[in-house]
Design a protein around this motif. Structure first.
Motif, short mmCIF file in Angstrom:
data_model
loop_
_atom_site.label_atom_id
_atom_site.label_comp_id
_atom_site.label_asym_id
_atom_site.label_seq_id
_atom_site.Cartn_x
_atom_site.Cartn_y
_atom_site.Cartn_z
N GLU A 1 7.20 -4.21 11.35
CA GLU A 1 6.11 -4.66 10.49
C GLU A 1 5.26 -5.70 11.21
O GLU A 1 5.78 -6.59 11.88
CB GLU A 1 6.68 -5.26 9.18
CG GLU A 1 5.58 -5.71 8.22
CD GLU A 1 6.09 -6.01 6.82
OE1 GLU A 1 7.26 -5.69 6.50
OE2 GLU A 1 5.29 -6.56 6.04
N ASP B 1 0.74 -4.41 7.64
CA ASP B 1 0.63 -5.14 6.38
C ASP B 1 -0.74 -5.83 6.37
O ASP B 1 -1.03 -6.67 7.22
CB ASP B 1 1.78 -6.16 6.30
CG ASP B 1 1.83 -6.88 4.97
OD1 ASP B 1 0.78 -7.39 4.52
OD2 ASP B 1 2.92 -6.96 4.37
N HIS C 1 -0.64 -9.57 6.14
CA HIS C 1 -0.12 -10.19 7.35
C HIS C 1 -1.12 -10.15 8.50
O HIS C 1 -1.31 -11.15 9.20
CB HIS C 1 1.18 -9.50 7.80
CG HIS C 1 2.30 -9.66 6.82
ND1 HIS C 1 3.53 -9.07 7.00
CD2 HIS C 1 2.38 -10.36 5.67
CE1 HIS C 1 4.33 -9.40 5.99
NE2 HIS C 1 3.65 -10.17 5.16
N HIS D 1 1.35 -1.64 4.32
CA HIS D 1 1.65 -2.51 3.19
C HIS D 1 0.31 -3.02 2.71
O HIS D 1 -0.40 -3.70 3.45
CB HIS D 1 2.55 -3.68 3.61
CG HIS D 1 4.00 -3.31 3.73
ND1 HIS D 1 4.95 -4.16 4.22
CD2 HIS D 1 4.66 -2.18 3.36
CE1 HIS D 1 6.14 -3.57 4.18
NE2 HIS D 1 5.98 -2.36 3.67
N ASN E 1 -1.93 -5.17 0.58
CA ASN E 1 -1.91 -6.43 -0.16
C ASN E 1 -3.18 -7.21 0.05
O ASN E 1 -3.80 -7.13 1.12
CB ASN E 1 -0.76 -7.31 0.35
CG ASN E 1 0.58 -6.59 0.34
OD1 ASN E 1 0.96 -6.01 -0.67
ND2 ASN E 1 1.27 -6.60 1.47
N HIS F 1 0.89 -13.24 -0.50
CA HIS F 1 0.21 -12.03 -0.97
C HIS F 1 -0.57 -12.29 -2.25
O HIS F 1 -0.17 -13.11 -3.07
CB HIS F 1 1.23 -10.93 -1.25
CG HIS F 1 2.04 -10.53 -0.05
ND1 HIS F 1 2.80 -9.40 0.00
CD2 HIS F 1 2.21 -11.12 1.17
CE1 HIS F 1 3.40 -9.30 1.17
NE2 HIS F 1 3.06 -10.35 1.90
N GLU G 1 2.63 -4.57 -2.27
CA GLU G 1 3.59 -5.69 -2.36
C GLU G 1 2.88 -6.86 -3.00
O GLU G 1 2.98 -8.00 -2.55
CB GLU G 1 4.07 -6.09 -0.96
CG GLU G 1 4.76 -4.99 -0.20
CD GLU G 1 5.12 -5.44 1.21
OE1 GLU G 1 4.24 -5.94 1.93
OE2 GLU G 1 6.29 -5.28 1.56
FE FE Z 1 4.84 -6.38 4.02
#
Ligand code: FE
Ligand code: FE
Ligand code: ZN
Length: 274
Positions: free
Chosen positions: A142, A176, A179, A210, A212, A225, A255
């Motif tokens: 990730e 993500d 992220h 992911h 978010n 998030h 998420e």
């Molecule tokens: Fe994640």
């Protein structure tokens, strides 16, 4: 088209997760392989896992994206934590074979003061012990926000992990959006981000998203998030990410801080974009 779903609890078993996903309008989902904040694992009943895979097939689900526990850190400075983490990963890769051909996503780890180079070396050595040739699972690294001593903030670090792993061909990446935004990749120019991803890692490695929002500005290295459109990543920016032709066919996992109703709403919103 993309696949859309969210994190689901495995407490009522595997088939129950699939049924819950259907209720929310999802056609993929994520789940923790074991207690995310501890590490204890419940036994998987093979018939339950088979029932889930049958349901997923009937409803044309995309790949499922399992997640390793947060307590796993393959590159801690503490040897006992590295040991504990390696054992969880080994066990989880065996457990994943109950649901063949799916994804197992994990956080590369935090080097806790040892430096990124040392951390990457430890992650690779753990992967070299845990991955096995006959496994059907694709293991996803990730992308991380770079909070504290997290490894995986840059695409270069993920590339180094792939290069140092003997079975590197079995590794992919889960991107993500919170992220990478927090890590300093500007999603407002997603094509440029993907160009860089392609140059350094190769787009064929991108297996899951992911999806978010983020409570913090780009580059904050924070990792908090937000629901879609409620944080500092504009909803139109997230929509453009989901609609980008180069990510079609991937599972998009929410998420976001939500209850079931909130997830159903976000899944419906994402469906309305297609
Ligand atoms: Fe994640
Ligand atoms: Fe994660
Ligand atoms: Zn996060």
């Amino acid at each position: 088209m993309i696949y859309t779903g969210n994190h689901l609890s495995s407490s009522k078993g595997y088939l129950a997760m699939g049924q819950n996903a259907l209720k929310l309008g999802a056609d993929t989902f994520a789940f923790f392989t074991r207690n995310p904040r501890g590490g204890s694992a419940k036994e998987i009943r093979q018939s339950d896992a088979d029932d889930l895979m049958r349901l997923a097939g009937e409803h044309h689900f995309g790949p499922l994206v399992a997640h390793s526990p947060y307590t796993m850190n393959l590159c801690s400075a503490k040897e006992d934590i590295r040991e504990f983490s390696l054992n969880m990963l080994k066990e989880d890769l065996v457990r994943m074979e109950a649901t063949p051909g799916q994804y197992l996503n994990f956080h590369p780890g935090s080097h806790t003061g040892q430096g990124a180079e040392k951390g990457i070396e430890q992650i690779c050595s753990a992967l070299n012990e845990a991955l096995f040739g006959s496994m059907t699972t694709t293991v996803l690294l990730e992308t991380m926000a770079g909070k504290g001593s997290e490894i995986g903030r840059t695409f270069e670090e993920l590339r180094a992990i792939i290069d140092g792993t003997v079975l590197g061909s079995r590794l992919g990446v889960c991107l993500d959006t919170c992220h990478i935004w927090d890590g300093g990749y500007d999603l407002q120019h997603f094509d440029r981000v993907l160009d860089e991803f392609d140059r350094i890692i190769g787009l064929d490695r991108l297996k899951a998203i992911h999806f978010n929002g983020s409570l913090n500005p780009c580059g904050a290295a924070k990792d908090r998030h937000a629901r879609l459109g409620e944080g500092l990543i504009d909803l139109q920016v997230l929509k453009a990410v989901a609609q980008n032709p180069r990510v079609q066919g991937l599972p998009f996992i929410l998420e976001t801080p939500n209850d079931d109703e909130g997830y159903a709403r976000e899944i419906a919103l994402m469906r309305s974009w297609f």
